[in-house]
Design a protein around this motif. Sequence first.
Motif, PDB file in Angstrom:
ATOM      1  N   GLY A   1       3.388  -4.303  -3.918  1.00 37.25           N
ATOM      2  CA  GLY A   1       3.534  -5.569  -3.207  1.00 37.25           C
ATOM      3  C   GLY A   1       4.617  -5.538  -2.145  1.00 37.25           C
TER       4      GLY A   1
ATOM      5  N   THR B   1       1.340  -0.955   1.298  1.00 40.90           N
ATOM      6  CA  THR B   1       1.265  -2.356   0.892  1.00 40.90           C
ATOM      7  C   THR B   1      -0.127  -2.699   0.384  1.00 40.90           C
ATOM      8  OG1 THR B   1       2.913  -2.881   2.572  1.00 40.90           O
ATOM      9  CG2 THR B   1       1.666  -4.721   1.652  1.00 40.90           C
ATOM     10  N   ASN B   2      -0.192  -3.297  -0.794  1.00 49.66           N
ATOM     11  CA  ASN B   2      -1.416  -3.733  -1.490  1.00 49.66           C
ATOM     12  C   ASN B   2      -2.272  -2.593  -2.029  1.00 49.66           C
ATOM     13  OD1 ASN B   2      -0.867  -6.508  -1.170  1.00 49.66           O
ATOM     14  ND2 ASN B   2      -1.662  -6.419   0.914  1.00 49.66           N
TER      15      ASN B   2
END
Length: 111
Positions: A59, A80-81
């Motif tokens: 995250g 990210t993600n």
Amino acid sequence: MFLRLPRISLSLGMAAGLATLAFCMPAFAKDVTVTISNFAFAPAAMTIAVGDTVTFVNGDDTIHSVIADDGSFHSDGLDTNDKVTFTFSKAGKIGYHCGLHPFMKGTIVVQ
């Protein structure tokens, strides 16, 4: 109005076999999520059962990785993600860390 159901009878051997089957069936495996946020694993420590799956989700806006201290699992860099999933097939205590930020640590106890 009554509904008449057929009578079912089990031999002693069939009943014992069904009882053994029910006893030997594994419990349902769980899926647990660890979030990487603010340069930390959350939760940082957990206890799971053999057969459970842990998914790590990044995250942060920074690339992280997940590496077992004993070498039993590792990920590539997670942007990210991004996420990576590991299934744990044997009992034990496994420490892990981020390969890019070694101060980020966590522990999984598999029972």
